[in-house]
Scaffold this motif. Structure first.
Motif, PDB file in Angstrom:
ATOM      1  N   GLY A  34      38.600  44.879  20.827  1.00  0.00           N
ATOM      2  CA  GLY A  34      39.764  44.660  21.671  1.00  0.00           C
ATOM      3  C   GLY A  34      39.471  43.879  22.933  1.00  0.00           C
ATOM      4  O   GLY A  34      40.394  43.566  23.694  1.00  0.00           O
ATOM      5  N   THR A  35      38.205  43.541  23.165  1.00  0.00           N
ATOM      6  CA  THR A  35      37.849  42.854  24.406  1.00  0.00           C
ATOM      7  C   THR A  35      38.214  41.383  24.369  1.00  0.00           C
ATOM      8  O   THR A  35      38.702  40.829  25.361  1.00  0.00           O
ATOM      9  N   ALA A  36      38.006  40.715  23.238  1.00  0.00           N
ATOM     10  CA  ALA A  36      38.368  39.297  23.150  1.00  0.00           C
ATOM     11  C   ALA A  36      39.865  39.086  23.366  1.00  0.00           C
ATOM     12  O   ALA A  36      40.257  38.193  24.135  1.00  0.00           O
ATOM     13  N   PRO A  37      40.753  39.871  22.744  1.00  0.00           N
ATOM     14  CA  PRO A  37      42.180  39.711  23.041  1.00  0.00           C
ATOM     15  C   PRO A  37      42.503  39.957  24.507  1.00  0.00           C
ATOM     16  O   PRO A  37      43.364  39.271  25.079  1.00  0.00           O
ATOM     17  N   ALA A  38      41.824  40.925  25.125  1.00  0.00           N
ATOM     18  CA  ALA A  38      42.080  41.203  26.540  1.00  0.00           C
ATOM     19  C   ALA A  38      41.651  40.033  27.418  1.00  0.00           C
ATOM     20  O   ALA A  38      42.339  39.669  28.376  1.00  0.00           O
ATOM     21  N   LEU A  39      40.511  39.432  27.098  1.00  0.00           N
ATOM     22  CA  LEU A  39      40.047  38.260  27.844  1.00  0.00           C
ATOM     23  C   LEU A  39      41.019  37.093  27.685  1.00  0.00           C
ATOM     24  O   LEU A  39      41.359  36.412  28.661  1.00  0.00           O
ATOM     25  N   ALA A  40      41.476  36.859  26.463  1.00  0.00           N
ATOM     26  CA  ALA A  40      42.385  35.747  26.211  1.00  0.00           C
ATOM     27  C   ALA A  40      43.718  35.956  26.921  1.00  0.00           C
ATOM     28  O   ALA A  40      44.298  34.999  27.462  1.00  0.00           O
ATOM     29  N   SER A  41      44.212  37.176  26.955  1.00  0.00           N
ATOM     30  CA  SER A  41      45.475  37.452  27.637  1.00  0.00           C
ATOM     31  C   SER A  41      45.347  37.233  29.136  1.00  0.00           C
ATOM     32  O   SER A  41      46.229  36.641  29.770  1.00  0.00           O
ATOM     33  N   LEU A  42      44.242  37.709  29.707  1.00  0.00           N
ATOM     34  CA  LEU A  42      44.034  37.499  31.140  1.00  0.00           C
ATOM     35  C   LEU A  42      43.916  36.010  31.451  1.00  0.00           C
ATOM     36  O   LEU A  42      44.421  35.537  32.478  1.00  0.00           O
ATOM     37  N   ALA A  43      43.292  35.262  30.562  1.00  0.00           N
ATOM     38  CA  ALA A  43      43.178  33.814  30.756  1.00  0.00           C
ATOM     39  C   ALA A  43      44.546  33.158  30.866  1.00  0.00           C
ATOM     40  O   ALA A  43      44.743  32.212  31.639  1.00  0.00           O
ATOM     41  N   ASP A  44      45.508  33.651  30.080  1.00  0.00           N
ATOM     42  CA  ASP A  44      46.851  33.074  30.103  1.00  0.00           C
ATOM     43  C   ASP A  44      47.544  33.267  31.449  1.00  0.00           C
ATOM     44  O   ASP A  44      48.488  32.531  31.771  1.00  0.00           O
ATOM     45  N   ALA A  45      47.083  34.243  32.219  1.00  0.00           N
ATOM     46  CA  ALA A  45      47.701  34.517  33.521  1.00  0.00           C
ATOM     47  C   ALA A  45      46.891  33.968  34.685  1.00  0.00           C
ATOM     48  O   ALA A  45      47.304  34.109  35.846  1.00  0.00           O
TER      49      ALA A  45
END
Length: 289
Positions: free
Chosen positions: A240-251
């Motif tokens: 679940g860490t890669a999706p969390a990193l990618a989501s934070l990147a979007d913001a």
């Protein structure tokens, strides 16, 4: 009261090496599981060794290996095994027949309202995943199953927060009703907070942040995504860490956004391209002339 998320009794020590991720321990570090989540699910010091083994395999995207450690001879074990295989479908878009078989076993062994409610919740999640990934439209089945679960799991009971979260997923992604989704996520967030369910909190933070980002509330979105990432890193929830990193990147703004996205790509590759649905979000934008 016992539930399928709690320890299943004494067990011998297991070799924690996923068949298709044999290099993960060295690449990502062994023992990187924090002691901050709800006791009994393998993330807390003193948990049953079996639950610790299941958690570490699950967190490394080794759902089939984790499920193989569980003998479906009780309702608890059968429900946990089914939940693992349903989660594999959502993250990999594979393993649908195995999840169906495991779920039928769990439904057959479920007798109490709690057990039948948990089984219905997993049935709804499997139908949701099938619909979301375009395998087969089972949206009516998903709604009906989660409705049955709501009738069996009262507000405030263990398992209700997870149910509320999953009802939010349906509202957001199948019904396309963001206000209803937000209300469900907030109920789930409050329930997860009351029950000290850190892993579920990482999901509610992330999805509430996603709705905020869609509405242009960047500060709120950034805060929620950062909280989700922090929790997942502390728990060692690698898949679940890669999706969390990618989501934070979007913001985030550059260059931080690119740094976060590259770290997400690294973890995504280490986990063999899981979650499958993350590939589109991690694809670099096409160069412009």
């Amino acid at each position: 009261m016992n539930s399928f998320t709690h320890p299943l009794g004494r067990a011998r020590r297991f070799v924690l090496r996923c068949r298709h991720h044999s290099k993960l321990d060295g690449a990502l570090g062994e023992g990187n599981v924090a002691h901050t989540a709800m006791s009994g699910n393998g993330t807390t010091a003193g948990d049953d060794p079996l639950q610790t083994a299941v958690w570490r395999l699950r967190s490394r995207a080794c759902w089939a290996d984790a499920a193989a450690l569980l003998q479906p001879v009780t309702a608890q074990a059968a429900l946990q095994r089914a939940a693992l295989l349903v989660e594999r479908c959502l993250y990999t878009e594979q393993g649908w027949p195995e999840a169906e078989d495991a779920l039928r076993t769990a439904e057959a062994l479920a007798h109490s309202d709690e057990e039948r409610g948990a089984a219905a919740c997993e049935r709804g999640q499997l139908a949701y995943a099938s619909t979301l990934h375009g395998v087969r439209d089972r949206s009516d089945e998903a709604r009906a199953a989660l409705g049955r679960a709501a009738a069996l799991i009262p507000p405030g009971a263990e398992g209700r927060a997870l149910l509320d979260f999953r009802r939010g997923l349906l509202a957001e992604n199948l019904t396309h009703a963001p206000q209803a989704a937000r209300a469900a996520y907030r109920r789930a967030h409050a329930g997860a907070t009351a029950q000290s369910d850190a892993l579920l909190l990482s999901f509610t933070w992330r999805h509430l942040a996603g709705l905020a980002l869609r509405e242009g509330e960047l500060a709120e979105a950034r805060h929620g995504f950062a909280e989700s990432l922090r929790i997942r890193e502390e728990l060692g929830y690698l898949v679940g860490t890669a999706p969390a990193l990618a989501s934070l990147a979007d913001a985030e703004v550059e260059p931080e956004a690119s740094r976060l996205r590259e770290e997400a790509r690294r973890l995504y590759r280490l986990l063999g391209g899981v979650p499958t649905w993350l590939a589109r979000q991690l694809t670099p934008p096409a160069a412009t002339a």
